[in-house]
Design a protein around this motif. Structure first.
Motif, PDB file in Angstrom:
ATOM      1  N   LEU A 163      -0.624 -49.213  -1.192  1.00 59.47           N
ATOM      2  CA  LEU A 163      -0.534 -50.632  -0.832  1.00 59.47           C
ATOM      3  C   LEU A 163       0.945 -51.003  -0.804  1.00 59.47           C
ATOM      4  O   LEU A 163       1.685 -50.665  -1.726  1.00 59.47           O
ATOM      5  N   VAL A 185      -1.627 -49.436   3.565  1.00 58.37           N
ATOM      6  CA  VAL A 185      -2.038 -50.776   3.988  1.00 58.37           C
ATOM      7  C   VAL A 185      -1.050 -51.817   3.480  1.00 58.37           C
ATOM      8  O   VAL A 185      -0.416 -51.646   2.442  1.00 58.37           O
ATOM      9  N   ILE A 226       0.552 -48.306   9.972  1.00 60.98           N
ATOM     10  CA  ILE A 226      -0.070 -49.125   8.935  1.00 60.98           C
ATOM     11  C   ILE A 226      -1.565 -49.136   9.265  1.00 60.98           C
ATOM     12  O   ILE A 226      -1.955 -49.497  10.371  1.00 60.98           O
ATOM     13  N   ASP A 227      -2.391 -48.715   8.315  1.00 59.78           N
ATOM     14  CA  ASP A 227      -3.823 -48.575   8.570  1.00 59.78           C
ATOM     15  C   ASP A 227      -4.575 -49.905   8.601  1.00 59.78           C
ATOM     16  O   ASP A 227      -5.574 -50.027   9.298  1.00 59.78           O
ATOM     17  N   ARG A 228      -4.113 -50.863   7.824  1.00 58.52           N
ATOM     18  CA  ARG A 228      -4.738 -52.183   7.837  1.00 58.52           C
ATOM     19  C   ARG A 228      -3.766 -53.188   7.231  1.00 58.52           C
ATOM     20  O   ARG A 228      -2.933 -52.831   6.410  1.00 58.52           O
ATOM     21  N   TYR A 278      -3.608 -56.852   5.222  1.00 62.50           N
ATOM     22  CA  TYR A 278      -4.265 -57.932   4.475  1.00 62.50           C
ATOM     23  C   TYR A 278      -3.251 -59.053   4.332  1.00 62.50           C
ATOM     24  O   TYR A 278      -2.145 -58.827   3.838  1.00 62.50           O
ATOM     25  N   ALA A 320      -8.808 -54.848  -0.629  1.00 64.96           N
ATOM     26  CA  ALA A 320      -8.389 -53.579  -0.020  1.00 64.96           C
ATOM     27  C   ALA A 320      -9.063 -52.398  -0.712  1.00 64.96           C
ATOM     28  O   ALA A 320      -9.556 -51.485  -0.050  1.00 64.96           O
ATOM     29  N   TRP A 344     -11.589 -49.714   1.027  1.00 59.98           N
ATOM     30  CA  TRP A 344     -11.228 -48.294   1.075  1.00 59.98           C
ATOM     31  C   TRP A 344     -12.032 -47.473   0.056  1.00 59.98           C
ATOM     32  O   TRP A 344     -11.656 -46.360  -0.279  1.00 59.98           O
TER      33      TRP A 344
END
Length: 173
Positions: A13, A57, A95-97, A99, A121, A125
């Protein structure tokens, strides 16, 4: 992060302002032209992805949206620009996701230093936040006290404070 560590993180993160990009101060990045990567941000993310294939992420407070300084659509364009800059630096730096908390309310559970976005997150995941073993496989990289507080409040022990944004001053104190 040696190759011989006893476990491999399941999730990394990362805070945005001050970690991925240079922190421009309040009210934050409100247009693409203000967005400038911190030195080697793309290279570092690329190395994580290339070497370990860890999902990376973004966990970011963007109250500038809540204050009406930019729209969600404009923020999305800034994030598309960010991804493009990262990929220019390293073709693996994805970047995978993302938030985002756009709230101006300090009590909002999703707004750092509260743990809401991190918990969200972890659930997304498939990290069991009640499992020490699972949480030992989660890393948080941030540059501020609120980043470290959010990570701690969500049960993350692997908290990395970088010296790029506010972290430099925090480490000096």
């Amino acid at each position: 992060f040696g190759h011989h560590s006893p476990f491999k993180p399941k999730l990394v993160l990362v805070d945005r302002d001050g970690v991925i990009n240079k922190d421009v101060g309040s009210p934050g990045v409100i247009c693409k032209s203000q967005f400038e990567l911190t030195p080697n941000a793309g290279e570092a993310i690329g190395k994580l992805k290339r070497t370990f294939n860890w999902p990376v992420v973004l966990i970011t407070n963007q109250s500038c949206v809540g204050k009406g300084l930019l729209t969600l659509s404009e923020l999305e364009k800034i994030h598309i620009h960010m991804q493009s800059l990262l990929l220019q630096e390293d073709s693996w730096a994805t970047i995978d996701r993302i938030y985002v908390c756009t709230s101006v309310e300090e009590r909002d559970i999703r707004k750092k230093p509260n743990p809401g976005m991190i918990t969200e997150a972890c659930i997304d995941w498939v990290i069991d936040i009640k499992s020490t073993l699972d949480m030992d496989c989660v890393f948080f990289i941030g540059d501020s006290l609120t980043d470290m507080q959010a990570a701690k409040r969500s049960g993350i022990r692997n908290r990395i404070l970088v010296e790029t944004g506010y972290g430099f001053d925090l480490m000096r104190d």
